[in-house]
Design an enzyme around this catalytic site. Structure first.
Site, PDB file in Angstrom:
ATOM      1  N   PRO A  14       0.845  -1.202   0.000  1.00 18.76           N
ATOM      2  CA  PRO A  14       0.000   0.000   0.000  1.00 18.76           C
ATOM      3  C   PRO A  14       0.881   1.253   0.000  1.00 18.76           C
ATOM      4  O   PRO A  14       1.535   1.564   0.997  1.00 18.76           O
ATOM      5  CB  PRO A  14      -0.807  -0.126   1.299  1.00 18.76           C
ATOM      6  CG  PRO A  14       0.012  -1.026   2.162  1.00 18.76           C
ATOM      7  CD  PRO A  14       0.766  -1.944   1.273  1.00 18.76           C
ATOM      8  N   ASP A  30       5.934   2.109   1.944  1.00 23.45           N
ATOM      9  CA  ASP A  30       5.032   0.986   2.186  1.00 23.45           C
ATOM     10  C   ASP A  30       4.358   1.191   3.544  1.00 23.45           C
ATOM     11  O   ASP A  30       5.015   1.106   4.585  1.00 23.45           O
ATOM     12  CB  ASP A  30       5.845  -0.312   2.172  1.00 23.45           C
ATOM     13  CG  ASP A  30       4.977  -1.560   2.276  1.00 23.45           C
ATOM     14  OD1 ASP A  30       3.813  -1.444   2.698  1.00 23.45           O
ATOM     15  OD2 ASP A  30       5.484  -2.657   1.950  1.00 23.45           O
ATOM     16  N   HIS A  31       3.061   1.433   3.514  1.00 22.57           N
ATOM     17  CA  HIS A  31       2.349   1.767   4.749  1.00 22.57           C
ATOM     18  C   HIS A  31       2.125   0.557   5.656  1.00 22.57           C
ATOM     19  O   HIS A  31       1.605   0.692   6.770  1.00 22.57           O
ATOM     20  CB  HIS A  31       1.001   2.416   4.429  1.00 22.57           C
ATOM     21  CG  HIS A  31       0.611   3.495   5.386  1.00 22.57           C
ATOM     22  ND1 HIS A  31       0.951   3.469   6.717  1.00 22.57           N
ATOM     23  CD2 HIS A  31      -0.109   4.638   5.212  1.00 22.57           C
ATOM     24  CE1 HIS A  31       0.461   4.537   7.324  1.00 22.57           C
ATOM     25  NE2 HIS A  31      -0.184   5.269   6.440  1.00 22.57           N
ATOM     26  N   ARG A  32       2.520  -0.636   5.208  1.00 22.20           N
ATOM     27  CA  ARG A  32       2.417  -1.790   6.101  1.00 22.20           C
ATOM     28  C   ARG A  32       3.411  -1.688   7.253  1.00 22.20           C
ATOM     29  O   ARG A  32       3.152  -2.210   8.344  1.00 22.20           O
ATOM     30  CB  ARG A  32       2.673  -3.088   5.311  1.00 22.20           C
ATOM     31  CG  ARG A  32       1.596  -3.458   4.320  1.00 22.20           C
ATOM     32  CD  ARG A  32       1.973  -4.696   3.543  1.00 22.20           C
ATOM     33  NE  ARG A  32       3.201  -4.500   2.755  1.00 22.20           N
ATOM     34  CZ  ARG A  32       3.755  -5.447   1.985  1.00 22.20           C
ATOM     35  NH1 ARG A  32       3.201  -6.653   1.934  1.00 22.20           N
ATOM     36  NH2 ARG A  32       4.837  -5.182   1.279  1.00 22.20           N
TER      37      ARG A  32
END
Length: 483
Positions: free
Chosen positions: A278, A454-456
């Site tokens: 994401p 990467d929003h993870r």
């Protein structure tokens, strides 16, 4: 005693499964020494020159220029002084099943030769199963295995399954060696009778596609084998379309070009990244006038003599410094293990546009380099990429990437994260623009930075801290002394 040795397409690194034969550096009849360069190939990542692992005389080029073949495919035959080679070595050996587990082990490269007794007793397996590729490091998706080759015609398959008699040593008084059984097959002659011809399955397919009767083709290969060159010479126009599809132009003027090599892998990687991680992108506009002044001073410094100094050097240094304060930026998400992997070093990738597509070589341990050493590494990386000589190992193991869109006059963009990494920084064009300093409008050097992450594993706070740190260093390079 003379023998025929084969050189099989090796895995040149990072689990590559196939490569395209770009250009041969030798031809049949040429004499080669050990480690002479014989061919240039294009892998999914770069152009690579391959040396020959033995000395002798080239007897046949088994794969034409422009064809893409799997790793392990025989690509050239060489007549050597070795006594353990024979003309039947021209046929790739079929892997034997392992004793346990019920799986088939596929050996490529330079495994032990099959003894004559085992070769006579061997039976051809009905099918060969390919093992799926393991996921790449950092959770990056693996490249799919290539489609297995088509089975040979029934007559050829039956001949290949039959026991092969040993081939006696030849002398000047004996006839030419008999062609391998796998090349044999019958075709219908002009009067309808079966005519026995010798040709490999790819040559037979080529002749079929071109509508050529193999019985009417004059054979020039060893033992009366019809080669690809024989088929091509039988028609007025070259018959290379099967291996190197030319751009197709429609009546409307549309042009279709096959997607392969670096372009194909780049597309697969970007799709995998865009639909797996994401993405979040943040932007910041920076006054880099102090950085531009530093660049001019460094150009005159003797430590940077013969080196090209550019603003990208200072950006690269700022990234490595800021990554120390925000180490999650230099991490990766391991989906399979459900872990976040913090990298021990900043392997700094620099996106490079080449005639064959976009590649991302990286500088190993960039955070441990002095500024002059980092400058030299950047210079070498760019020069090697432009020459198309970047090796697969130089593109593996990256931990953070910079894409310099400013060299194209672009102000900014939303870059896609390189697979296996957590973030990427886009460095925009540096322009002189009006800027407010102490309530006065003055001309300053301005650029825009865009960070995708990467929003993870990277939240908005960590991404903002890192981007702000990079911007602060570019605004005041002396601030780097504080790290």
């Amino acid at each position: 005693m003379m023998g025929i040795q084969q050189f099989r397409l090796p895995d040149v690194g990072e689990g590559l499964v196939e490569a395209e034969i770009v250009s041969w550096k030798v031809k049949p009849g040429d004499t080669v020494k050990l480690n002479d360069t014989i061919v240039e190939i294009e892998t999914a990542k770069s152009l690579v020159e391959l040396p020959v692992p033995f000395a002798g005389v080239i007897t046949e080029l088994l794969v034409p220029e422009g064809e893409t073949v799997p790793v392990g495919t025989p690509i050239i035959s060489v007549q050597t002084d070795s006594a353990d080679g024979s003309p039947e070595d021209l046929v790739p050996t079929i892997p034997e099943p392992e004793e346990s587990g019920g799986r088939t082990a596929v050996l490529v490269g330079y495994g032990p030769k099959t003894t004559e007794a085992k070769r006579r007793a061997r039976k051809t397996p009905a099918a060969s199963a390919s093992s799926p590729l393991a996921p790449a490091a950092g959770g990056a998706p693996a490249i799919p295995a290539p489609t297995p080759p088509r089975a040979p015609a029934p007559a050829a398959a039956a001949a290949a399954a039959a026991p092969t008699a040993p081939v006696p040593a030849t002398s000047t008084s004996t006839p030419a060696p008999q062609a391998p059984a796998a090349l044999a097959g019958d075709v219908a002659g002009g009067n309808g009778a079966a005519v026995h011809v010798l040709a490999k399955p790819p040559v037979r397919k080529l002749a079929k596609d071109l509508g050529i009767d193999l019985a009417s083709v004059t054979a020039t290969g060893p033992g009366g084998v019809i080669t690809r060159a024989d088929v091509e010479g039988h028609v007025a126009a070259p018959a290379a379309v099967e291996y190197e599809p030319a751009p197709v132009v429609s009546a409307q003027g549309d042009t279709r070009v096959p997607v392969k090599g670096v372009q194909k892998v780049m597309a697969q990687a970007m799709v995998a990244s865009a639909f797996t991680a994401p993405h979040v992108t943040e932007w910041i506009t920076v006054d880099v006038s102090a950085t531009m002044e530093l660049v001019e001073r460094l150009k005159a410094d003797k430590a940077f003599r013969d080196l090209r100094v550019s603003p990208l050097l200072i950006v690269a240094k700022a990234v490595t410094l800021a990554a120390r304060r925000t180490p999650i930026i230099n991490a990766a998400w391991d989906e399979q293990a459900q872990e976040i992997v913090y990298k021990g070093a900043v392997n700094l990738g620099i996106a490079a546009a080449t005639p064959r597509g976009l590649i991302v070589p990286n500088i190993k341990g960039a955070d441990s380099l002095t500024l002059p050493d980092l400058c030299k590494a950047l210079n070498d990386l760019v020069a090697t990429a432009r020459e198309g000589k970047t090796q697969p190992a130089d593109q593996a193991g990256g931990s953070f990437t910079i894409t310099n869109v400013g060299v194209f006059g672009v102000d900014a963009g939303t870059p896609i994260i390189n697979p296996g990494e957590a973030a990427i920084l886009a460095f925009g064009a540096v322009r002189k623009q009006p800027w407010v300093v102490d309530d006065e409008i003055v001309p300053r050097w301005i650029t825009t930075l865009a960070l995708s992450f990467d929003h993870r594993l990277i939240d908005g706070e960590k991404g903002s801290i890192f981007l702000s740190d990079v911007a602060s260093i570019l605004e005041d390079p002396a601030r780097a002394l504080m790290f």
